[in-house]
Motif scaffolding. Structure first.
Motif, PDB file in Angstrom:
ATOM      1  N   GLY A  16       0.833  -1.190   0.000  1.00 43.15           N
ATOM      2  CA  GLY A  16       0.000   0.000   0.000  1.00 43.15           C
ATOM      3  C   GLY A  16       0.867   1.239   0.000  1.00 43.15           C
ATOM      4  O   GLY A  16       1.980   1.217   0.517  1.00 43.15           O
ATOM      5  N   CYS A  17       0.373   2.294  -0.590  1.00 39.61           N
ATOM      6  CA  CYS A  17       1.106   3.552  -0.529  1.00 39.61           C
ATOM      7  C   CYS A  17       0.143   4.721  -0.539  1.00 39.61           C
ATOM      8  O   CYS A  17      -0.972   4.642  -1.060  1.00 39.61           O
ATOM      9  N   SER A  21       1.101  15.759  -2.299  1.00 37.25           N
ATOM     10  CA  SER A  21       2.093  16.686  -2.833  1.00 37.25           C
ATOM     11  C   SER A  21       1.402  17.909  -3.407  1.00 37.25           C
ATOM     12  O   SER A  21       0.167  17.966  -3.485  1.00 37.25           O
ATOM     13  N   ALA A  22       2.207  18.868  -3.830  1.00 31.65           N
ATOM     14  CA  ALA A  22       1.647  20.085  -4.406  1.00 31.65           C
ATOM     15  C   ALA A  22       0.970  19.836  -5.745  1.00 31.65           C
ATOM     16  O   ALA A  22       0.097  20.609  -6.151  1.00 31.65           O
ATOM     17  N   ILE A  23       1.342  18.767  -6.450  1.00 35.82           N
ATOM     18  CA  ILE A  23       0.729  18.490  -7.758  1.00 35.82           C
ATOM     19  C   ILE A  23      -0.469  17.554  -7.654  1.00 35.82           C
ATOM     20  O   ILE A  23      -1.145  17.298  -8.653  1.00 35.82           O
ATOM     21  N   GLY A  24      -0.724  17.025  -6.471  1.00 36.77           N
ATOM     22  CA  GLY A  24      -1.866  16.139  -6.330  1.00 36.77           C
ATOM     23  C   GLY A  24      -1.938  15.502  -4.965  1.00 36.77           C
ATOM     24  O   GLY A  24      -0.922  15.109  -4.401  1.00 36.77           O
ATOM     25  N   ARG A  25      -3.136  15.420  -4.432  1.00 35.56           N
ATOM     26  CA  ARG A  25      -3.374  14.729  -3.170  1.00 35.56           C
ATOM     27  C   ARG A  25      -3.948  13.356  -3.476  1.00 35.56           C
ATOM     28  O   ARG A  25      -5.027  13.236  -4.060  1.00 35.56           O
ATOM     29  N   HIS A  89      -3.557   7.509   5.847  1.00 28.50           N
ATOM     30  CA  HIS A  89      -4.901   6.973   5.641  1.00 28.50           C
ATOM     31  C   HIS A  89      -5.025   6.279   4.281  1.00 28.50           C
ATOM     32  O   HIS A  89      -5.603   5.190   4.171  1.00 28.50           O
ATOM     33  N   GLU A  90      -4.452   6.897   3.244  1.00 30.16           N
ATOM     34  CA  GLU A  90      -4.527   6.300   1.917  1.00 30.16           C
ATOM     35  C   GLU A  90      -3.767   4.974   1.845  1.00 30.16           C
ATOM     36  O   GLU A  90      -4.266   3.985   1.298  1.00 30.16           O
ATOM     37  N   ALA A  91      -2.572   4.943   2.422  1.00 28.28           N
ATOM     38  CA  ALA A  91      -1.778   3.705   2.410  1.00 28.28           C
ATOM     39  C   ALA A  91      -2.452   2.614   3.233  1.00 28.28           C
ATOM     40  O   ALA A  91      -2.466   1.436   2.842  1.00 28.28           O
ATOM     41  N   TRP A  92      -2.997   2.998   4.372  1.00 32.12           N
ATOM     42  CA  TRP A  92      -3.666   2.058   5.284  1.00 32.12           C
ATOM     43  C   TRP A  92      -4.849   1.377   4.601  1.00 32.12           C
ATOM     44  O   TRP A  92      -4.999   0.151   4.677  1.00 32.12           O
ATOM     45  N   GLU A  93      -5.662   2.169   3.928  1.00 33.67           N
ATOM     46  CA  GLU A  93      -6.845   1.621   3.258  1.00 33.67           C
ATOM     47  C   GLU A  93      -6.448   0.684   2.123  1.00 33.67           C
ATOM     48  O   GLU A  93      -7.034  -0.390   1.951  1.00 33.67           O
ATOM     49  N   GLU A  94      -5.450   1.071   1.340  1.00 34.65           N
ATOM     50  CA  GLU A  94      -5.064   0.239   0.207  1.00 34.65           C
ATOM     51  C   GLU A  94      -4.499  -1.102   0.656  1.00 34.65           C
ATOM     52  O   GLU A  94      -4.750  -2.138   0.036  1.00 34.65           O
ATOM     53  N   ALA A  95      -3.736  -1.099   1.750  1.00 29.10           N
ATOM     54  CA  ALA A  95      -3.136  -2.342   2.245  1.00 29.10           C
ATOM     55  C   ALA A  95      -4.101  -3.177   3.090  1.00 29.10           C
ATOM     56  O   ALA A  95      -3.744  -4.274   3.535  1.00 29.10           O
ATOM     57  N   GLN A  96      -5.293  -2.646   3.309  1.00 32.14           N
ATOM     58  CA  GLN A  96      -6.341  -3.370   4.044  1.00 32.14           C
ATOM     59  C   GLN A  96      -5.870  -3.792   5.437  1.00 32.14           C
ATOM     60  O   GLN A  96      -5.892  -4.966   5.812  1.00 32.14           O
TER      61      GLN A  96
END
Length: 412
Positions: A16-17, A21-25, A89-96
């Motif tokens: 998961g990752c 960043s400034a170019i995208g959340r 939060h994004e990494a946590w959700e992707e890695a389940q």
């Protein structure tokens, strides 16, 4: 289904990752912007960044509290803390990771002194009214506050600490996360490159040191970040944060989570040098260490994500190390040309950029590479290039003579 052919049960994989960043959340925005070579460079506007100055950089905007985060926690968190929680939060959700024993999950945060802007703002606000400063400042000024914020929000109870490695901090955190799993302290470990929140003091010092640009492009921010170009004049700061979830292959398979890639080789060396000047010998040793551990020949590496800051000396030395390690055949681009230099976050964010390029089978362009200092290398220039990455090498270097290298294998 993920195939176990030619795999080792003990291999470390990334499941998961998360990236901000400034170019995208988030990965979707970040990937689109990265492959299109979009940028957000301009004169920085965040309070505490300027004092009769006009430093260039790329800043994150539109950061809001997720619905499932406590409002009080969000309100009292530093900017670095807020970005850390959103990214994790994004990494946590992707890695389940929901439902896993919290005592078997760890978090290593790469970086130190990463809340400097907020500290100087506190000083300026309360220097004449000392007794009115909030008691929470007694712990929030410490780097460990990011550990507290994240472990409380995500109920992580295995281990958590920060590791400082200057601009190599993000990769040092990954190496430490692997070690935490190897030694049996935890089964899953998250490595984060934290957002370094510079104040005008750090910006000025880095500018005076000759590390941060740009005098040459003060009136043309879009052209200022130009790693490996003959007209570079230093790095351009870019706010960013990245988090990767690391575990053993068998753990991922048991949870039916498909990995992005295997981490098959790592290297870390020291130059024994306090000053910021780089060492080709140290960089070569770190690269060779990673290749040896991965059991790969140099010719099996088909993509390199370099440190590539835009440093007058650093870029030259890094390319010399790449030549000496017989890696001049591999594709190479410079992520910092698009997002800027995230300092403590750089190593983790650029590993994520490598994973996302693997997933898309495309290599992002290198902005402003108009006159490469080594034109014979396999540069990705002004447009993205279709390429299926098989084995990639990512590099980071930090002040104090720290050199790191990570070799990953495509598992998608």
């Amino acid at each position: 289904m993920y195939s176990m052919k030619n795999q080792k049960q003990s291999e470390f994989v990334i499941t998961g990752c998360g990236v901000t960043s400034a170019i995208g959340r988030g990965k979707t925005e970040f990937t689109t912007a990265l492959l299109q070579g979009m940028h957000a460079f301009k004169v920085m506007e965040r309070p505490g960044r300027q004092k009769e100055t006009s430093f260039l950089g790329a800043e994150i905007h539109s950061l809001s509290c997720p619905n499932d985060f406590p409002k009080k926690t969000w309100r009292t968190a530093s900017f670095s803390g807020k970005v850390a929680m959103v990214t994790l939060h994004e990494a946590w959700e992707e890695a389940q990771l929901h439902g896993i024993d919290s005592r078997r999950i760890g978090l290593v945060i790469g970086g130190s002194n990463f809340q400097q802007r907020e500290l100087i703002q506190k000083f300026e606000t309360y220097k004449e009214n000392l007794h009115f400063i909030s008691p929470t400042y007694g712990f929030s000024f410490m780097d460990s506050d990011l550990c507290g914020l994240c472990t409380e929000q995500f109920d992580i109870k295995g281990l958590s600490y920060t590791v400082g490695g200057a601009s190599a901090s993000g990769q040092v955190a990954i190496l430490q996360a692997i070690q935490a799993i190897q030694t049996g302290q935890v089964d899953i470990c998250i490595a984060m490159g934290a957002l370094m929140d510079l104040s005008y003091l750090e910006c000025q010092a880095l500018r005076s040191l000759g590390a941060m640009g740009s005098d040459r492009y003060a009136n043309d921010p879009a052209r200022a970040s130009r790693p490996f170009d003959a007209d570079r004049d230093g790095f351009i700061f870019g706010e960013s944060c990245g988090a990767v979830v690391i575990e053993r292959l068998d753990s991922a398979l048991n949870r039916q989570v498909k990995p992005y890639a295997s981490i098959i080789g790592t290297g870390m060396t020291l130059d024994g040098n306090r000053n910021p000047n780089p060492s080709c010998e140290g960089e070569v040793d770190a690269i060779k260490m990673a290749l040896d551990q991965a059991e790969l020949s140099p010719h099996e590496i088909d993509y390199i994500n370099p440190h590539g800051t835009g440093s007058l000396i650093g870029d030259e030395i890094e390319l010399q190390a790449i030549y000496e390690c017989q890696l001049s055949h591999a594709y190479i681009n410079a992520t910092k040309s698009i997002i800027g230099h995230g300092l403590t976050a750089a190593g983790t964010v650029e590993l994520i950029a490598t994973l996302l390029q693997m997933k898309e089978s495309k290599l992002h362009p290198t902005r402003n590479l108009e006159n490469p200092i080594s034109p014979s290398l396999q540069w990705v220039g002004e447009k993205n290039v279709s390429h299926e990455i098989k084995h990639a090498l990512t590099l980071s270097m930090g002040f104090g003579g720290i050199n790191t290298a990570i070799c990953i294998k495509n598992e998608m």
